[in-house]
Enzyme design. Structure first.
Site, mmCIF file in Angstrom:
data_model
loop_
_atom_site.group_PDB
_atom_site.id
_atom_site.type_symbol
_atom_site.label_atom_id
_atom_site.label_comp_id
_atom_site.label_asym_id
_atom_site.label_seq_id
_atom_site.Cartn_x
_atom_site.Cartn_y
_atom_site.Cartn_z
ATOM 1 N N CYS A 72 -6.942 49.311 29.257
ATOM 2 C CA CYS A 72 -8.180 48.622 29.627
ATOM 3 C C CYS A 72 -7.963 47.776 30.879
ATOM 4 C CB CYS A 72 -8.622 47.745 28.468
ATOM 5 S SG CYS A 72 -10.241 47.023 28.682
ATOM 6 N N CYS A 73 -8.842 47.960 31.867
ATOM 7 C CA CYS A 73 -8.651 47.270 33.150
ATOM 8 C C CYS A 73 -9.527 46.036 33.311
ATOM 9 C CB CYS A 73 -8.919 48.236 34.314
ATOM 10 S SG CYS A 73 -10.653 48.720 34.469
ATOM 11 N N GLN A 74 -10.453 45.789 32.363
ATOM 12 C CA GLN A 74 -11.412 44.701 32.554
ATOM 13 C C GLN A 74 -10.745 43.339 32.706
ATOM 14 O OE1 GLN A 74 -12.066 47.297 30.766
ATOM 15 N NE2 GLN A 74 -14.207 47.875 30.915
ATOM 16 N N HIS A 76 -8.102 42.736 34.262
ATOM 17 C CA HIS A 76 -7.424 42.648 35.557
ATOM 18 C C HIS A 76 -8.385 42.737 36.728
ATOM 19 C CE1 HIS A 76 -3.614 43.212 33.422
ATOM 20 N NE2 HIS A 76 -4.174 44.227 32.804
ATOM 21 N N SER A 77 -9.471 43.492 36.548
ATOM 22 C CA SER A 77 -10.353 43.810 37.665
ATOM 23 C C SER A 77 -11.069 42.590 38.215
ATOM 24 C CB SER A 77 -11.390 44.845 37.200
ATOM 25 O OG SER A 77 -12.313 45.094 38.231
#
EC number: 2.1.1.37
Length: 307
Positions: A72-74, A76-77
Site C-alpha cells: 500500500c502506497c497511501q 508514502h504518497s
C-alpha cells in the site's frame, strides 16, 4: 517456466504483466474481497487468497521463483499528504513488512517491489532494507516513468529489484517511444455535458479557456487540484497519472466529460478484454492503485534477460 506470486494483487497489474512476460502466477493475495473477485475473474489459473498479509500462512503459499508486490502506497504518497501520527498511514506503511516475511520463508531467486518513490523516504526504510539484505538479497532501486516503457501515461514509480547476486542488479530498461493519450480516448463515447452550464466552477472555466488557447478544441485537463497546472495537456502526449478518483476531464469544443473507467484502464495499459466491476467508482479505485501491466511486463522481461 518461471513462476511467481503476487502480493497486494489488486486488479492484477503485476499478474497481467507477468503473464505477458511468460511468467506463471501461481498465487495472489489481497485483503479486499472485491479486488480478489476481479483478479480471480481475470486470472482463473491462479490460486487466490483474501487476507491481511500480516496474518499470512506462508507455508500454504506455493514455492515460486519470483515475488511481485505492491505494498500500500497511501502512507508514502505525497498525493494524499502525510500527517504525523496518522494511524491509517502507519498501517499502510507497515504492509511492506509482509514482503520480508514472504522472502524469509520461501527465499525466491528474485523479487520486484513497486511503490511511489517516497517509499525510500519512509523512516523505517533503512530497517526494511537491512532486513531484506540480511536475507541475502541485493536491492537495486529503479525510478521509472512508465511512459518511457510504452504506457500511455506519465506515472513515475519506484521498482526495487531484489536479487541473490553479488551486486545490485540494474536492469536495462530501454526507453520506448511515448504513446499518446489519443490512442485510447473515444470522443464518440461517454456522457458529455455543456461546458457553459449553471453551477460550473469558475476555476474549471478558466482551465478550459487556458487549454483552448494552447491546444485548440480537443485536450485533456485536470478537473481538480493543481495537477499539471491550469492549461491541460495535449492529447498527442501521454496522459498524466491516473489516480483512484476521477481526475481527468476531456474537452471537445463546447462540451466536456470525465475520463471513463475503460479509458482509465487503457491508460494503465490493461488489455481491452479485462473484466471489471460495472461500478465506475470501484473500477477507478482499482485502476488508480494498479501497476500498469505493460510496465510490469517490461521490468520482468528485463529481469529475466539479466538473470
Amino acid at each position: 517456466m518461471t513462476t511467481a506470486i503476487d502480493l497486494f494483487a489488486g486488479l492484477g497489474g503485476w499478474s497481467t504483466g507477468a503473464r505477458a512476460a511468460g511468467v506463471r502466477v501461481l498465487w495472489a493475495a489481497n485483503h479486499w474481497p472485491e479486488a480478489v473477485k476481479w483478479h480471480a475473474a481475470n486470472h482463473t489459473d491462479t490460486e487466490h487468497v483474501c487476507q491481511d498479509l500480516h496474518q499470512a500462512k506462508w507455508e500454504q503459499v506455493p514455492k515460486h521463483d519470483l515475488l511481485l508486490a505492491s505494498p500500500c502506497c497511501q502512507g508514502h504518497s505525497k498525493a494524499r499528504g502525510k500527517k504525523a501520527g496518522n494511524p491509517q498511514h502507519d498501517s499502510s506503511r507497515s504492509t511492506a513488512w509482509a514482503v520480508v516475511s514472504a522472502l524469509e520463508f520461501h527465499q525466491p531467486e528474485a523479487g520486484v517491489i513497486e511503490n511511489v518513490q517516497e517509499f525510500m523516504e519512509w523512516a523505517l526504510y533503512p530497517a526494511w532494507l537491512a532486513a531484506v539484505q540480511a536475507l541475502g538479497y541485493q536491492v537495486a532501486p529503479h525510478i521509472v516513468d512508465c511512459a518511457d516503457l510504452g504506457v500511455p501515461q506519465h506515472r513515475v514509480r519506484l521498482f526495487l529489484v531484489l536479487t541473490r547476486s553479488k551486486a545490485p542488479l540494474m536492469l536495462e530498461l530501454h526507453k520506448r517511444q511515448h504513446v499518446p493519450a489519443a490512442s485510447f480516448l473515444d470522443f464518440d463515447a461517454g456522457r458529455w455535458s455543456p461546458i457553459e452550464k449553471p453551477g460550473r466552477a469558475q476555476a474549471t472555466l478558466d482551465r478550459v479557456r487556458n487549454g483552448r488557447q494552447r491546444f485548440g478544441e480537443r485536450f485533456i485537463m485536470p478537473y481538480y487540484g493543481k495537477g499539471s497546472g491550469t492549461t491541460g495537456r495535449d492529447i498527442n502526449r501521454p496522459i498524466g497519472t491516473i489516480t483512484t478518483l476521477d481526475r481527468w476531464a476531456l474537452v471537445d469544443g463546447d462540451r466536456m466529460r470525465m475520463l471513463s473507467a475503460d479509458e482509465a484502464l487503457a491508460a494503465q495499459s490493461f488489455p481491452a478484454d479485462t473484466l471489471r466491476p460495472d461500478n465506475h467508482r470501484l473500477t477507478m479505485h482499482m485502476a488508480g492503485n494498479a501497476v500498469p501491466p505493460l510496465a510490469g511486463q517490461r521490468v520482468i522481461e528485463a529481469l529475466l534477460a539479466a538473470a
